[in-house]
Design an enzyme around this catalytic site. Structure first.
Site, PDB file in Angstrom:
ATOM      1  N   ARG A 156      12.767   6.178  22.747  1.00  0.00           N
ATOM      2  CA  ARG A 156      12.759   6.127  21.284  1.00  0.00           C
ATOM      3  C   ARG A 156      14.143   6.404  20.698  1.00  0.00           C
ATOM      4  O   ARG A 156      14.529   5.816  19.694  1.00  0.00           O
ATOM      5  CB  ARG A 156      11.727   7.118  20.731  1.00  0.00           C
ATOM      6  CG  ARG A 156      10.308   6.640  20.920  1.00  0.00           C
ATOM      7  CD  ARG A 156       9.248   7.694  20.614  1.00  0.00           C
ATOM      8  NE  ARG A 156       9.489   8.511  19.459  1.00  0.00           N
ATOM      9  CZ  ARG A 156       8.670   8.630  18.408  1.00  0.00           C
ATOM     10  NH1 ARG A 156       7.532   7.968  18.379  1.00  0.00           N
ATOM     11  NH2 ARG A 156       8.955   9.434  17.413  1.00  0.00           N
TER      12      ARG A 156
ATOM     13  N   ARG B 207      22.663  -2.092  11.675  1.00  0.00           N
ATOM     14  CA  ARG B 207      23.222  -1.835  10.348  1.00  0.00           C
ATOM     15  C   ARG B 207      24.750  -1.900  10.370  1.00  0.00           C
ATOM     16  O   ARG B 207      25.374  -2.393   9.425  1.00  0.00           O
ATOM     17  CB  ARG B 207      22.760  -0.482   9.816  1.00  0.00           C
ATOM     18  CG  ARG B 207      21.345  -0.478   9.312  1.00  0.00           C
ATOM     19  CD  ARG B 207      21.224  -1.292   8.022  1.00  0.00           C
ATOM     20  NE  ARG B 207      19.877  -1.195   7.511  1.00  0.00           N
ATOM     21  CZ  ARG B 207      19.007  -2.203   7.475  1.00  0.00           C
ATOM     22  NH1 ARG B 207      19.370  -3.401   7.918  1.00  0.00           N
ATOM     23  NH2 ARG B 207      17.800  -2.034   6.997  1.00  0.00           N
TER      24      ARG B 207
ATOM     25  N   HIS C 159      25.632  -5.384  10.142  1.00  0.00           N
ATOM     26  CA  HIS C 159      25.464  -5.860   8.767  1.00  0.00           C
ATOM     27  C   HIS C 159      26.676  -5.512   7.902  1.00  0.00           C
ATOM     28  O   HIS C 159      26.948  -6.201   6.916  1.00  0.00           O
ATOM     29  CB  HIS C 159      24.198  -5.270   8.132  1.00  0.00           C
ATOM     30  CG  HIS C 159      22.930  -5.823   8.706  1.00  0.00           C
ATOM     31  ND1 HIS C 159      21.766  -5.092   8.745  1.00  0.00           N
ATOM     32  CD2 HIS C 159      22.637  -7.013   9.254  1.00  0.00           C
ATOM     33  CE1 HIS C 159      20.814  -5.818   9.299  1.00  0.00           C
ATOM     34  NE2 HIS C 159      21.322  -6.996   9.618  1.00  0.00           N
TER      35      HIS C 159
ATOM     36  N   SER D 155      18.347  15.680  25.028  1.00  0.00           N
ATOM     37  CA  SER D 155      18.702  16.648  26.073  1.00  0.00           C
ATOM     38  C   SER D 155      20.172  16.610  26.441  1.00  0.00           C
ATOM     39  O   SER D 155      20.731  17.604  26.897  1.00  0.00           O
ATOM     40  CB  SER D 155      17.873  16.389  27.337  1.00  0.00           C
ATOM     41  OG  SER D 155      18.281  15.172  27.955  1.00  0.00           O
TER      42      SER D 155
ATOM     43  N   SER E 105      10.010  14.052  19.031  1.00  0.00           N
ATOM     44  CA  SER E 105       9.794  13.331  17.767  1.00  0.00           C
ATOM     45  C   SER E 105      10.698  13.784  16.634  1.00  0.00           C
ATOM     46  O   SER E 105      11.262  12.949  15.923  1.00  0.00           O
ATOM     47  CB  SER E 105       8.332  13.446  17.339  1.00  0.00           C
ATOM     48  OG  SER E 105       7.503  12.720  18.211  1.00  0.00           O
TER      49      SER E 105
ATOM     50  N   GLU F 140      14.156  12.392  17.168  1.00  0.00           N
ATOM     51  CA  GLU F 140      14.204  10.939  16.997  1.00  0.00           C
ATOM     52  C   GLU F 140      14.110  10.532  15.528  1.00  0.00           C
ATOM     53  O   GLU F 140      14.838   9.641  15.076  1.00  0.00           O
ATOM     54  CB  GLU F 140      13.082  10.299  17.809  1.00  0.00           C
ATOM     55  CG  GLU F 140      13.260  10.499  19.298  1.00  0.00           C
ATOM     56  CD  GLU F 140      11.957  10.629  20.069  1.00  0.00           C
ATOM     57  OE1 GLU F 140      12.031  10.814  21.296  1.00  0.00           O
ATOM     58  OE2 GLU F 140      10.864  10.566  19.458  1.00  0.00           O
TER      59      GLU F 140
ATOM     60  N   ASP G 239      21.167   6.381   9.258  1.00  0.00           N
ATOM     61  CA  ASP G 239      21.154   5.704   7.955  1.00  0.00           C
ATOM     62  C   ASP G 239      22.101   6.392   6.974  1.00  0.00           C
ATOM     63  O   ASP G 239      22.741   5.733   6.147  1.00  0.00           O
ATOM     64  CB  ASP G 239      19.739   5.631   7.387  1.00  0.00           C
ATOM     65  CG  ASP G 239      18.919   4.503   7.991  1.00  0.00           C
ATOM     66  OD1 ASP G 239      19.489   3.619   8.672  1.00  0.00           O
ATOM     67  OD2 ASP G 239      17.693   4.487   7.764  1.00  0.00           O
TER      68      ASP G 239
END
Length: 185
Positions: free
Chosen positions: A46, A57, A60, A88, A149, A152, A160
């Site tokens: 992930r 991006r 872009h 990790s 999670s 990620e 972003d």
């Protein structure tokens, strides 16, 4: 808890992420991106997907950005930057990639939970992120979420944010970036 209550808890965890990330470390990464000839990203699972979205991006924005392992990835050179996303900092395939990039003489940036990790020590730029490793072996994980999670999710939002900062420094806007978006679909 029901599903929306879990969502509210996840959002609370993410709300605390900016307080955990060092602004100077983030700015060092931004500047390195702007100064590099080519930017490469690497990650597994992930984390790798978050890194791929970051490379997209950057493309872009007109930057020469690539994903390690893709068939169209060019060679890595001393003027280039490798950004490794690894919670990790010990994923064997990513350690190998970072060692190779270092031997070539490029710049390595580690975005990780553990800056003291093998990849963190190879890097000249480290950005420490909140979260727990996949096995949550460190005891107190600070998250209700499984495995990596929180790391990620924060990684995607952090990348972003880096994009927004680079856009600002380059004087770009969404319209400029959209002009480089795929149009053959």
């Amino acid at each position: 808890m029901n599903t929306t209550q879990y969502l509210a808890e996840i959002l609370k965890e993410l709300e605390g992420a900016p307080d955990f990330i060092d602004g100077d470390e983030a700015e060092n990464l931004v500047n390195s991106i702007l100064e590099s000839k080519k930017i490469f990203v690497a990650g597994a699972g992930r984390s790798g997907l978050m890194a791929k979205s970051f490379a997209m991006r950057m493309m872009h924005m007109g930057l020469d950005a690539y994903v390690i392992g893709e068939t169209v990835t060019p060679n890595f050179e001393p003027e280039d930057l490798l950004i490794v996303a690894s919670g990790s900092g010990e994923t064997k395939s990513l350690v190998s990639i970072a060692e190779k990039a270092k031997s070539i003489g490029g710049t390595i940036a580690a975005v990780t939970i553990k800056p003291e990790s093998t990849i963190g020590k190879l890097a000249s730029i480290t950005v420490q992120m909140p979260g727990a490793p996949k096995d949550q072996s460190a005891g107190q994980s600070g998250t209700i979420q499984p495995m990596g999670s929180l790391f990620e999710q924060t990684l995607l939002l952090f990348f972003d944010s880096i994009i927004l900062r680079v856009m600002e420094k380059k004087g770009q806007d969404s319209k400029t970036m959209f002009g480089r978006h795929a149009n053959l679909e």
